[in-house]
Design a protein around this motif. Structure first.
Motif, PDB file in Angstrom:
ATOM      1  N   GLY B 113     -67.702 -11.445  29.306  1.00 41.47           N
ATOM      2  CA  GLY B 113     -69.157 -11.480  29.332  1.00 41.47           C
ATOM      3  C   GLY B 113     -69.663 -11.572  30.750  1.00 41.47           C
ATOM      4  O   GLY B 113     -68.921 -11.322  31.693  1.00 41.47           O
ATOM      5  N   GLY B 114     -70.924 -11.941  30.871  1.00 35.26           N
ATOM      6  CA  GLY B 114     -71.550 -12.006  32.182  1.00 35.26           C
ATOM      7  C   GLY B 114     -71.235 -13.306  32.895  1.00 35.26           C
ATOM      8  O   GLY B 114     -70.474 -14.139  32.401  1.00 35.26           O
ATOM      9  N   ASP B 115     -71.831 -13.487  34.061  1.00 34.66           N
ATOM     10  CA  ASP B 115     -71.548 -14.662  34.874  1.00 34.66           C
ATOM     11  C   ASP B 115     -71.970 -15.960  34.202  1.00 34.66           C
ATOM     12  O   ASP B 115     -71.261 -16.957  34.254  1.00 34.66           O
ATOM     13  N   ALA B 168     -91.024  -8.134  36.151  1.00 37.73           N
ATOM     14  CA  ALA B 168     -90.943  -7.614  34.781  1.00 37.73           C
ATOM     15  C   ALA B 168     -89.566  -6.977  34.535  1.00 37.73           C
ATOM     16  O   ALA B 168     -88.982  -7.131  33.459  1.00 37.73           O
ATOM     17  N   VAL B 169     -89.044  -6.273  35.512  1.00 40.27           N
ATOM     18  CA  VAL B 169     -87.701  -5.674  35.379  1.00 40.27           C
ATOM     19  C   VAL B 169     -86.669  -6.779  35.193  1.00 40.27           C
ATOM     20  O   VAL B 169     -85.814  -6.713  34.302  1.00 40.27           O
ATOM     21  N   ALA B 172     -86.713  -8.221  31.825  1.00 38.16           N
ATOM     22  CA  ALA B 172     -86.099  -7.332  30.821  1.00 38.16           C
ATOM     23  C   ALA B 172     -84.570  -7.354  30.903  1.00 38.16           C
ATOM     24  O   ALA B 172     -83.880  -7.272  29.893  1.00 38.16           O
ATOM     25  N   THR B 173     -84.033  -7.463  32.124  1.00 40.37           N
ATOM     26  CA  THR B 173     -82.570  -7.412  32.263  1.00 40.37           C
ATOM     27  C   THR B 173     -81.940  -8.805  32.143  1.00 40.37           C
ATOM     28  O   THR B 173     -80.739  -8.902  31.929  1.00 40.37           O
ATOM     29  N   PRO B 175     -81.733 -11.124  29.789  1.00 42.67           N
ATOM     30  CA  PRO B 175     -80.896 -11.443  28.628  1.00 42.67           C
ATOM     31  C   PRO B 175     -79.502 -10.829  28.707  1.00 42.67           C
ATOM     32  O   PRO B 175     -78.612 -11.232  27.961  1.00 42.67           O
ATOM     33  N   PHE B 176     -79.293  -9.843  29.586  1.00 39.72           N
ATOM     34  CA  PHE B 176     -77.986  -9.205  29.671  1.00 39.72           C
ATOM     35  C   PHE B 176     -77.082  -9.882  30.686  1.00 39.72           C
ATOM     36  O   PHE B 176     -76.009  -9.382  30.996  1.00 39.72           O
ATOM     37  N   ASP B 177     -77.544 -11.017  31.227  1.00 41.47           N
ATOM     38  CA  ASP B 177     -76.683 -11.827  32.072  1.00 41.47           C
ATOM     39  C   ASP B 177     -76.126 -10.990  33.224  1.00 41.47           C
ATOM     40  O   ASP B 177     -74.935 -10.956  33.463  1.00 41.47           O
ATOM     41  N   MET B 178     -77.038 -10.275  33.899  1.00 37.85           N
ATOM     42  CA  MET B 178     -76.584  -9.476  35.037  1.00 37.85           C
ATOM     43  C   MET B 178     -77.213 -10.029  36.308  1.00 37.85           C
ATOM     44  O   MET B 178     -77.179 -11.221  36.525  1.00 37.85           O
TER      45      MET B 178
END
Lengths: 290, 290
Positions: B113-115, B168-169, B172-173, B175-178
């Motif tokens: 998964g992400g960090d 805003a970007v 949006a991103t 929740p993807f743990d990036m």
């Protein structure tokens, strides 16, 4: 002369304003094979001079709208296709002609935003001048990504999970009119494309892998390309070709997933050969439900 | 020995597991100035040997959980801070000790998964072994980004619009743990950070600008950093320092906006000097309402 007069009725030859890459020529060949004449307008600095020679063509410096208007009318073209890789030039670098100058306020407004915004505004200008914008796949349907695999490999279950996550990322970033591609490995988002382009993004992942910065083992991870949710599909569909396959292999990923019918494949036979040689999958997938 | 036994009661000295950059030392100095002893556990390959010398420290090879457990207990540490730049190492590169080996199934799951996912799972393991994880800004509140400008310049109205879009970007991103950073210029999303890190992302924009691939003029565009919406703020808050300011100037951007209280500033005085010298703004902004 009333420049807003319709630029001709009926089908007539197809005007193609073309950028870089091999897709424009694949489209031109298909259109001529189907019996319609094409007139290419390769954009100077973007299109490859070697490949336009076999077609009737007029080189088009950027910002020479008047030039296009004159030649396209003289050739009797009403339908216009935009196809091929485009670079967004700095406004100040353009040497503009009289018609472009008149349009400049609209072009400047179009520049303040993402690619879709720019493209759809420029398209509207063409339409105001009597042209009809058609999609490359309307005139050459066989360039669209088919459903299912190209080549012999298929995504594994782990790859499917990465594909689902990448599609969700692209769904979230779509409204911001940015890239059309993302890379996910073992559920970890490694990259999201913005202005750098897919090839540059893949090279970045190859570099980070060489530096030991990617935890997922080689052979895990997927490049996913999908059109943006609100995209005008007449323009700038995501594209893959044999080079994409090679870059994906160099980045150590398992494969490529592309929304079937929502992307363009340059040289499908060469893509299949490259995929089998590099042991990566290339899959046409269903778009997520909306 | 029951390794699950509590690792000590009361405040005691603070254990700091530290990565790269100058922030860990700023935190250590603040904590000692406030009268609490620190014991550093610099991670081999991440932390800078020169800067840990003035503190009591034990070098910690990655995947030597047993080593940390032994020394931290011997020093009477119960509270642990994680701070500094970390690189996600390929699992196969780790030479693990016995305790890590016992924990390996949990670590492997954490890797998928992400960090945030990785970090919060690793934190839970520490807590199971009787340690208490505290945030760097709990023990050194002055490292947090203040509201308002650092240096003399302020964002223009155009910059404010770019900041809003970048936030805003990131929303949006998130929740993807990036990544925790994005670059927007003239309403156009130029880059979104994933695993490459902010400095690498800024260098990419500098390169694309040199290639004429960025339409916005030099002096337009903003780097925005914000913590992820669901982030555990004990770990990995976004950070900026004087080098970020220099990279932003090289990328031709107008400035940096950072969510006040949601990011860490290394060397604020040096950031102010660098910002004024490079003529970029550095602003602590309000987090978007949720």
């Amino acid at each position: 002369m009333d420049v807003r007069q319709a630029a001709g009725e009926g089908e007539g030859p197809l005007a193609m304003i073309i950028g870089g890459g091999s897709i424009p020529i694949a489209v031109a060949e298909t259109v001529e094979r189907r019996g319609r004449r094409v007139v290419l307008f390769p954009v100077s600095g973007w299109a490859d001079p070697a490949v336009v020679e076999k077609f009737k063509h007029y080189w088009l410096p950027l910002a020479k709208a008047g030039l296009f208007y004159r030649y396209a009318r003289a050739e009797g073209c009403r339908d216009v296709v935009f196809v091929g890789k485009a670079l967004r030039p700095p406004l100040r670098s353009l040497r503009i002609d009289w018609l472009t100058l008149r349009l400049l306020p609209r072009i400047v407004r179009a520049y303040r935003g993402g690619d879709d915004h720019l493209i759809s505004n420029v398209a509207r200008i063409f339409e105001d001048y009597g042209f009809r914008i058609v999609a490359p796949h309307e005139v050459a349907p066989d360039i669209l990504m088919p459903a299912g695999p190209i080549g012999t490999l298929r995504p594994s279950q782990r790859d499917e999970a990465d594909i689902t996550r990448a599609l969700a990322v692209l769904e979230a970033t779509g409204p911001f009119d940015m890239g059309q591609a993302a890379i996910v490995a073992d559920n970890h988002v490694l990259a999201v494309e913005a202005i750098e382009g897919t090839d540059a993004m893949l090279r970045r992942i190859a570099e980070l892998r060489a530096q030991g910065r990617i935890a997922a083992p080689a052979g895990a991870g997927v490049l996913v390309k999908a059109p943006k949710p609100q995209q005008d599909r007449r323009f700038d569909l995501p594209a893959i070709g044999p080079r994409t396959v090679e870059e994906v292999a160099r980045a150590g990923l398992a494969g490529i997933a592309v929304v079937a019918g929502g992307a363009v494949v340059a040289e499908p036979a060469a893509v299949a050969t490259a995929a089998d040689k590099a042991k990566v999958f290339v899959a046409g997938i269903k778009a997520p439900d909306r």
